[in-house]
Design an enzyme around this catalytic site. Structure first.
Site, mmCIF file in Angstrom:
data_model
loop_
_atom_site.group_PDB
_atom_site.id
_atom_site.type_symbol
_atom_site.label_atom_id
_atom_site.label_comp_id
_atom_site.label_asym_id
_atom_site.label_seq_id
_atom_site.Cartn_x
_atom_site.Cartn_y
_atom_site.Cartn_z
ATOM 1 N N ASP A 90 -10.165 8.686 -52.902
ATOM 2 C CA ASP A 90 -9.853 8.872 -54.324
ATOM 3 C C ASP A 90 -10.964 9.658 -55.026
ATOM 4 O OD1 ASP A 90 -8.253 8.577 -56.598
ATOM 5 O OD2 ASP A 90 -9.220 6.708 -57.195
ATOM 6 N N GLU B 172 -13.506 2.494 -68.044
ATOM 7 C CA GLU B 172 -12.524 1.682 -67.351
ATOM 8 C C GLU B 172 -12.184 2.414 -66.078
ATOM 9 O OE1 GLU B 172 -9.495 1.151 -70.292
ATOM 10 O OE2 GLU B 172 -10.661 -0.362 -71.345
#
Length: 305
Positions: free
Chosen positions: A127, A12
């Site tokens: 990120d 995920e």
């Protein structure tokens, strides 16, 4: 999406579920990212589609290839090349044992090559973390999710409400700077480099202020002397505790001096003084011949376990 047969859910991510899937026609394995966005009724914004389509042009051996963008109704699927493991899982699967320094050097060099390529195309990641660095059994490491931040933003929480990690976030972002530069990715790479060496996250903060204070405790609280303009950043407070800097020998004792020097330049407070990926590639740390076959052999053994 009929072209692809889902094999299994593999994770995920920040934006949605990731599946291992197979192209029904060619048999090629791919990673299928289903992007879940909290969107108005119109569906996926055209700006996001435009941004994502540009990423198909980012072709480099150290960037995970975006093969296709499939957009129907309110769903967006990104089809990426498939790699079986990420750096975080890899490090977690070999606890206690240190990564050989030649492997760390090889990985760092490849990461900098990928980042340098993206930065030269004006794409910032924003990120970077071990979870989105993918590795294969040939000793290659590739950056995943480049450019997604610009298309979708970096949310505070994932779609499953997990907090998006702050551990690799640059201090200028934590202090509220509205202007991102390529230097934010360089900071993240510094944190990842140190983590590969010590096998522990360098700054494992659990809130923005804890994250900042962990950085300050190690590198000293920044001032106008060490970082001109820092006191003007929106979230800077004159009341921050004043910590003095620790030596890198304490932090990464088993890293050679050239490696420590490079780490220091990757973790410069002032973003304008932080080394660029391109300059870092020419750093003396990389001048010793790179024993990549040995690195490959090491990774291969680990993949077999």
């Amino acid at each position: 999406m009929d072209m692809f047969q889902k094999v299994e859910k593999i994770g995920e991510g920040t934006y949605g579920v990731v599946y291992k899937a197979k192209n029904r026609e060619t048999g090629q394995l791919v990673a299928l990212k289903k992007i879940r966005l909290d969107l108005e009724m119109e569906g996926v914004p055209s700006t996001a589609i435009r941004e994502i389509s540009l990423l198909k042009e980012l072709k480099h051996p150290n960037i995970v290839r975006l093969l296709d963008v499939v957009h129907n109704e309110r769903k967006l699927y990104l089809v990426f090349e498939f790699l079986s493991q990420d750096l975080k899982k890899y490090m977690d699967s070999t606890p206690g044992s240190e990564l050989p320094l030649h492997l760390i050097k090889s990985y760092l060099f490849q990461l900098l090559q990928g980042v340098s390529f993206c930065h030269s195309h004006r794409v910032i990641h924003r990120d970077l973390k071990p979870q989105n660095l993918l590795i294969n059994e040939l000793g290659a490491i590739k950056l995943a999710d480049f450019g997604l931040a610009r298309a979708f933003g970096v949310p505070l929480r994932t779609y499953t409400h997990e907090v998006v990690t702050l551990w690799y976030r640059a201090p200028e972002i934590l202090l509220g700077s509205k202007f991102y530069t390529t230097a934010v990715d360089i900071w993240s790479i510094g944190c990842i480099f140190a983590e590969m060496v010590t096998r522990k996250a360098l700054f494992p903060g659990d809130s923005e202020i804890d994250q900042l204070f962990r950085i300050f405790r190690m590198l000293g609280t920044p001032s106008e002397d060490t970082w001109p303009g820092v006191t003007q950043l929106p979230d800077y407070k004159g009341s921050f505790p004043k910590w003095t800097r620790k030596g890198l020998e304490e932090i990464v004792p088993n890293l050679e001096p050239e490696g420590r020097d490079l780490l220091m330049q990757l973790l410069q407070y002032d973003p304008s003084q932080r080394i660029t990926a391109k300059t870092a590639l020419a750093h003396p740390y990389f001048s010793s011949p790179e024993p990549s076959p040995a690195a490959r052999q090491y990774v291969l053994q680990r993949f077999r376990h």
